[in-house]
Design a protein around this motif. Structure first.
Motif, PDB file in Angstrom:
ATOM      1  N   ASN A  82      28.322  64.442  37.544  1.00  0.00           N
ATOM      2  CA  ASN A  82      26.945  64.010  37.348  1.00  0.00           C
ATOM      3  C   ASN A  82      26.847  62.508  37.609  1.00  0.00           C
ATOM      4  O   ASN A  82      27.763  61.750  37.310  1.00  0.00           O
ATOM      5  CB  ASN A  82      26.516  64.337  35.912  1.00  0.00           C
ATOM      6  CG  ASN A  82      25.042  64.119  35.690  1.00  0.00           C
ATOM      7  OD1 ASN A  82      24.541  63.011  35.793  1.00  0.00           O
ATOM      8  ND2 ASN A  82      24.347  65.201  35.378  1.00  0.00           N
ATOM      9  N   ARG A  83      25.712  62.096  38.150  1.00  0.00           N
ATOM     10  CA  ARG A  83      25.496  60.681  38.503  1.00  0.00           C
ATOM     11  C   ARG A  83      25.744  59.738  37.312  1.00  0.00           C
ATOM     12  O   ARG A  83      26.287  58.650  37.472  1.00  0.00           O
ATOM     13  CB  ARG A  83      24.072  60.517  39.025  1.00  0.00           C
ATOM     14  CG  ARG A  83      23.648  59.093  39.198  1.00  0.00           C
ATOM     15  CD  ARG A  83      22.309  58.997  39.873  1.00  0.00           C
ATOM     16  NE  ARG A  83      22.591  58.532  41.210  1.00  0.00           N
ATOM     17  CZ  ARG A  83      22.002  58.936  42.308  1.00  0.00           C
ATOM     18  NH1 ARG A  83      21.071  59.836  42.259  1.00  0.00           N
ATOM     19  NH2 ARG A  83      22.325  58.444  43.470  1.00  0.00           N
ATOM     20  N   THR A  84      25.379  60.156  36.098  1.00  0.00           N
ATOM     21  CA  THR A  84      25.547  59.286  34.927  1.00  0.00           C
ATOM     22  C   THR A  84      27.006  59.210  34.466  1.00  0.00           C
ATOM     23  O   THR A  84      27.357  58.319  33.706  1.00  0.00           O
ATOM     24  CB  THR A  84      24.681  59.775  33.755  1.00  0.00           C
ATOM     25  OG1 THR A  84      25.057  61.111  33.410  1.00  0.00           O
ATOM     26  CG2 THR A  84      23.207  59.736  34.110  1.00  0.00           C
ATOM     27  N   ASP A  85      27.846  60.128  34.923  1.00  0.00           N
ATOM     28  CA  ASP A  85      29.249  60.165  34.504  1.00  0.00           C
ATOM     29  C   ASP A  85      30.208  59.495  35.477  1.00  0.00           C
ATOM     30  O   ASP A  85      31.400  59.364  35.183  1.00  0.00           O
ATOM     31  CB  ASP A  85      29.705  61.615  34.314  1.00  0.00           C
ATOM     32  CG  ASP A  85      29.057  62.270  33.117  1.00  0.00           C
ATOM     33  OD1 ASP A  85      28.751  61.549  32.148  1.00  0.00           O
ATOM     34  OD2 ASP A  85      28.866  63.496  33.142  1.00  0.00           O
ATOM     35  N   GLU A  97      29.566  61.509  43.539  1.00  0.00           N
ATOM     36  CA  GLU A  97      28.528  62.080  42.690  1.00  0.00           C
ATOM     37  C   GLU A  97      27.779  63.157  43.410  1.00  0.00           C
ATOM     38  O   GLU A  97      27.809  63.310  44.571  1.00  0.00           O
ATOM     39  CB  GLU A  97      27.564  61.004  42.212  1.00  0.00           C
ATOM     40  CG  GLU A  97      26.986  60.167  43.317  1.00  0.00           C
ATOM     41  CD  GLU A  97      26.114  59.075  42.797  1.00  0.00           C
ATOM     42  OE1 GLU A  97      24.900  59.307  42.736  1.00  0.00           O
ATOM     43  OE2 GLU A  97      26.626  58.022  42.442  1.00  0.00           O
TER      44      GLU A  97
END
Length: 76
Positions: free
Chosen positions: A37-40, A76
Motif C-alpha cells: 500500500n502507498r502509505t506503507d 507501491e
C-alpha cells in the motif's frame, strides 16, 4: 521464496492484505516484485533503506542455493 517475503513484510505494514509478490522468472535470474500500500512504502524501505536492505539480505541468503540470480524490487 514468495511466502518468505510475505512473512517478513506483512507484520511491518498497516495493510497486510495489500502485500503482493509477483515472480518473474527468466533463464538466468528470478525477479520478485514486492507491492505494498502507498502509505506503507516508507515502513518497508525504512530509514536510509535499512529495512529494505535487511529484507534483501535475507532473501538473497535464502536463494543462494539456486543457480539463478535473485532480485527483489520494492514498489507501491
Amino acid at each position: 521464496m514468495k511466502e518468505l517475503i510475505e512473512t517478513i513484510v506483512k507484520p511491518l505494514v498497516d495493510f497486510p492484505e495489500d502485500v503482493q509478490v509477483n515472480v518473474m522468472e527468466e533463464p538466468t535470474r528470478v525477479t520478485y516484485h514486492l507491492t505494498v500500500n502507498r502509505t506503507d512504502i516508507g515502513k518497508v524501505i525504512g530509514k536510509q533503506g535499512r529495512v529494505a536492505k535487511a529484507i534483501r539480505t535475507v532473501v538473497y541468503a535464502a536463494g543462494s542455493s539456486q543457480q539463478k540470480k535473485i532480485f527483489l524490487e520494492i514498489g507501491e
